[in-house]
Scaffold this active site. Structure first.
Site, short mmCIF file in Angstrom:
data_model
loop_
_atom_site.label_atom_id
_atom_site.label_comp_id
_atom_site.label_asym_id
_atom_site.label_seq_id
_atom_site.Cartn_x
_atom_site.Cartn_y
_atom_site.Cartn_z
N LYS A 135 0.87 -1.18 0.00
CA LYS A 135 0.00 0.00 0.00
C LYS A 135 0.91 1.22 0.00
O LYS A 135 1.69 1.43 0.92
CB LYS A 135 -0.88 -0.02 1.25
CG LYS A 135 -1.81 1.19 1.34
CD LYS A 135 -2.69 1.06 2.58
CE LYS A 135 -3.63 2.24 2.71
NZ LYS A 135 -4.49 2.12 3.90
N LYS B 170 -2.52 -1.52 -3.68
CA LYS B 170 -3.26 -0.26 -3.59
C LYS B 170 -2.32 0.93 -3.71
O LYS B 170 -1.30 0.94 -3.00
CB LYS B 170 -3.97 -0.24 -2.24
CG LYS B 170 -4.87 0.94 -1.99
CD LYS B 170 -5.53 0.81 -0.63
CE LYS B 170 -6.45 2.01 -0.40
NZ LYS B 170 -7.14 1.97 0.88
ZN LIG Z 1 -5.62 3.36 8.28
#
Ligand SMILES: [Zn+2]
Length: 322
Positions: free
Chosen positions: A194, A247
């Site tokens: 992420k 992501k």
């Molecule tokens: Zn968070």
């Protein structure tokens, strides 16, 4: 080459990649109250929804054949340690219990987002400590709270728990806690890579989770680092992740591809709020063909190697796919 492009039936026969409604997970934001349907201004078509409205959304999602729902919570109140995240009667836990009683839940995979930022008054994903060189998000003391959050969601009915905080060692901590609390069958979908991204902006309005100071660059990844993303994935799998989530999606399609070539576990990709908002803005201006752009954006994610996509376009795409 053009002989195989001459008709739609011929193109369909030789098509290499598909997008199906069952490949799509629809994110929902659960808020307190009844009959609440509050649109997020930077994300047209996305709403903060009370539990009764969430159940209606789930019924529609199931009838469209979507793969599942990803649940975020907006608690009534926030505090320093994000108590609302693991509260047995927290907003997501209540939502999960209501959803589990609906027929729709039999056809959907219910995924609980495991993080603290929606529940902390400071908006960071962990416990804040003041040190010699200023504030920091404490890693190890945060793990226990994340593990408690995951267990409480699994007990409330989550089919999958998805830690999104990016603390080190959280997958192992969550796996251990799930196993110790009778939730050995609950899989972990870890947000393995992420990246700290500008494309999360609109989400922070939707989830009311913007950090009150600083940024998340000491725990989310530097967008420049593909090799580091592979290390994150390896570590999460060693710790017991069953699936991984990448992501954002669009600015990181090369990272999805590299992950696909490296590991055999199921991979999901999150088409994040900024990707959605950007496309919606272009649709509103009439600058892009809405239907084609929605499906093309998801096709790109699948072609990069993702098995499934988390997307705010899930319902729209399913309707277009008919
Ligand atoms: Zn968070």
């Amino acid at each position: 080459m053009r002989r195989l492009r001459r008709s739609e039936s011929m193109r369909a026969l030789v098509r290499e990649t598909t997008v199906e409604p069952g490949d799509l997970i629809y994110p929902l934001f659960i808020c307190p109250g009844e009959g609440v349907r509050r649109e997020v201004s930077s994300m047209p078509g996305v709403f903060q929804l009370s539990i009764d409205e969430i159940v209606r959304e789930a019924e529609e999602a199931a009838s469209l054949g979507l793969g599942g729902l990803l649940l975020f919570g907006l608690p009534k109140s926030k505090d320093e340690t994000g108590t609302g995240a693991w509260d047995e009667n927290g907003i997501v836990q209540q939502g999960l219990r209501a959803l589990k009683q609906s027929a729709a839940s039999k056809k959907l995979v219910l995924v609980g987002d495991v993080c603290l930022c929606e529940y902390t008054s400071h908006g960071h994903c962990g416990i804040i400590k003041e040190g010699h060189d200023g504030w920091d998000v404490e890693n190890d003391s945060t793990l226990d709270l994340l593990a408690r959050t995951a267990v409480s969601q699994a007990k409330a009915g989550a089919d999958v728990v998805a830690p999104s905080d990016m603390m080190d060692g959280r997958v192992a901590a969550i796996r251990k806690a799930l196993d110790a609390n009778g939730c050995a069958n609950t899989p972990i979908l870890s947000y393995a890579s992420k990246f700290a991204s500008a494309f999360y902006g609109p989400f922070r309005e939707a989830a009311e989770s913007a950090p009150q100071f600083g940024d998340r660059k000491t725990y989310q990844m530097d967008g420049a680092n593909l090799r580091e993303a592979m290390r994150e994935i390896d570590l999460d799998l060693e710790e017991g992740a069953d699936m991984i989530l990448m992501k954002p999606a669009m600015p990181y399609l090369d990272v999805i591809r590299a992950a696909r070539e490296r590991v055999d576990v199921p991979i999901g990709a999150y088409q994040v709020s900024g990707e959605y908002a950007m496309l919606q803005a272009a649709f509103q201006k009439g600058w892009l063909d809405r239907d084609r752009a929605i499906l093309e954006s998801l096709l790109g994610i699948r072609r990069a190697g993702a098995d499934f996509a988390v997307t705010y376009f899930a319902k729209d795409a399913a309707k277009l796919l008919g």
